[in-house]
Enzyme design. Structure first.
Site, PDB file in Angstrom:
ATOM      1  CE  LYS A 104       2.400  -7.531   2.600  1.00 43.90           C
ATOM      2  NZ  LYS A 104       2.251  -6.392   1.626  1.00 43.90           N
TER       3      LYS A 104
ATOM      4  CD  GLN B  31       4.265  -4.819  -1.216  1.00 38.80           C
ATOM      5  OE1 GLN B  31       3.257  -5.686  -0.800  1.00 38.80           O
ATOM      6  NE2 GLN B  31       5.133  -4.140  -0.146  1.00 38.80           N
TER       7      GLN B  31
ATOM      8  CG  ASP C 157      -3.184  -3.728   0.559  1.00 35.89           C
ATOM      9  OD1 ASP C 157      -2.705  -3.888   1.699  1.00 35.89           O
ATOM     10  OD2 ASP C 157      -2.672  -3.634  -0.430  1.00 35.89           O
TER      11      ASP C 157
HETATM   12  N1  GUN Z   1       4.002  -1.438   0.500  1.00 35.72           N
HETATM   13  C1  GUN Z   1       4.199  -1.017   1.904  1.00 35.72           C
HETATM   14  N2  GUN Z   1       3.322  -1.224   2.585  1.00 35.72           N
HETATM   15  C2  GUN Z   1       2.277  -2.000   1.802  1.00 35.72           C
HETATM   16  C3  GUN Z   1       1.012  -2.413   2.180  1.00 35.72           C
HETATM   17  O1  GUN Z   1       0.567  -2.354   3.364  1.00 35.72           O
HETATM   18  N3  GUN Z   1       0.273  -2.864   1.022  1.00 35.72           N
HETATM   19  C4  GUN Z   1       0.871  -2.856  -0.356  1.00 35.72           C
HETATM   20  N4  GUN Z   1       0.019  -3.210  -1.177  1.00 35.72           N
HETATM   21  N5  GUN Z   1       1.840  -2.176  -0.453  1.00 35.72           N
HETATM   22  C5  GUN Z   1       2.821  -1.724   0.455  1.00 35.72           C
END
Ligand code: GUN
Length: 291
Positions: free
Chosen positions: A52, A96, A119
């Site tokens: 990311k 995350q 998100d």
């Molecule tokens: N862990 C797995 N997928 C995601 C996501 O799309 N966002 C976040 N914050 N954590 C994750």
């Protein structure tokens, strides 16, 4: 059969975002800024977060990674969340997941300011989604909508069967596909672990979105000729012929289902690569103050 190339579309989206960022900066806007909170040292989470951060660089965003030991307290995390909420330079941020067991994920998500929740996990943003108000659509559903749009796949009046009712994929996907929007206007059936005669539903589907988390679950006998197949699953299955000892497979038994499908997403290289592009798109929306 047309193979839906998520990797290609994700790169296209990222190039478009990069162009827009240049244009916005040229007219005096600050650089969009995404922050990520990472707790602990789970290898998968570290990989996701570093992808990311790298993607931010590629499109001209600023990024900030905030790391904590897995022993961090809820109080310390909440203080950081408060700080990010009040930092005007940060347009959006993510925490995350998963978090260590002693931390309530829901409490943390609810502490994020909804306007910075790129998100799209905050209850306010989920509510906005249901009510058709400006919001952040979470990464996987947003990615799937983009794939359907960019491949010009007709959805109007079609029967869409979503398998799986998770908060992150199945449930929002069922809402999005039924909306009165260009990608939407489907009649939606949401199937789950308590659904009786699943095959009766899937055999009637023009579009199937499989988000169950079971390797090779959807087989050819469950699929109508010409159906559109979106495979959200990313499952590790043992494969001793590979040095890493496993391979990734989707929720769809690809070899057999692809023979009947009109369009199908592969795993890997289908829905997965779209999630990062979606997060960047949401960050751009945040920077433009559209939510
Ligand atoms: N862990 C797995 N997928 C995601 C996501 O799309 N966002 C976040 N914050 N954590 C994750």
């Amino acid at each position: 059969m047309i193979l839906i190339d998520g990797k290609k579309i994700s790169l296209e989206l990222q190039s478009e975002i990069a162009v827009e960022v240049k244009e916005l900066i040229a007219i005096g806007m600050k650089q969009p800024h995404l922050a990520a909170i990472l707790v602990g040292d789970d290898p998968a989470s570290q990989t996701y977060v570093s992808s990311k951060v790298k993607a931010c660089d590629n499109v001209g965003f600023k990024s900030t990674l905030v790391r904590f030991e897995s022993s961090v307290t809820e109080q310390t995390l909440l203080a950081k969340i408060e700080e990010l909420n009040n930092n005007d330079d940060i347009d959006g941020y993510i925490i995350q997941l998963p978090l260590p067991r002693h931390i309530s994920e829901q409490k943390m998500i609810e502490a994020i300011h909804p306007n910075k929740d790129v998100d799209g996990f905050h209850p306010v943003n989920v509510g906005r989604l249901v009510l058709n108000l400006p919001t952040y659509i979470s990464a996987t559903p947003f990615g799937i909508i983009q794939l359907l749009e960019r491949y010009d796949i007709p959805t109007d009046g079609k029967h869409c069967v979503v398998i799986g009712r998770s908060n992150i994929v199945g449930s929002p996907m069922s809402i999005l596909m039924s909306k009165n929007t260009t990608v939407g206007n489907c009649t939606v059936t949401l199937c789950h672990s308590h659904t009786k005669n699943l095959k009766e539903h899937t055999l009637n589907a023009d579009i199937i979105i499989a988000a169950i988390g079971k390797p090779n679950f959807l087989t050819a006998d469950m699929v109508k000729q010409g159906a559109v197949i979106i495979d959200v699953g990313i499952n590790r299955v043992d494969d001793t012929s590979l040095t890493k000892g496993f391979k990734l497979v989707g929720d769809v038994s690809f070899a057999e289902v692809s023979e009947k499908a009109s369009y199908i997403t592969p795993v890997p290289g289908g829905v997965g690569p779209m999630t990062i592009a979606s997060l960047l798109k949401n960050t751009l929306i945040a920077a433009k103050k559209l939510v």
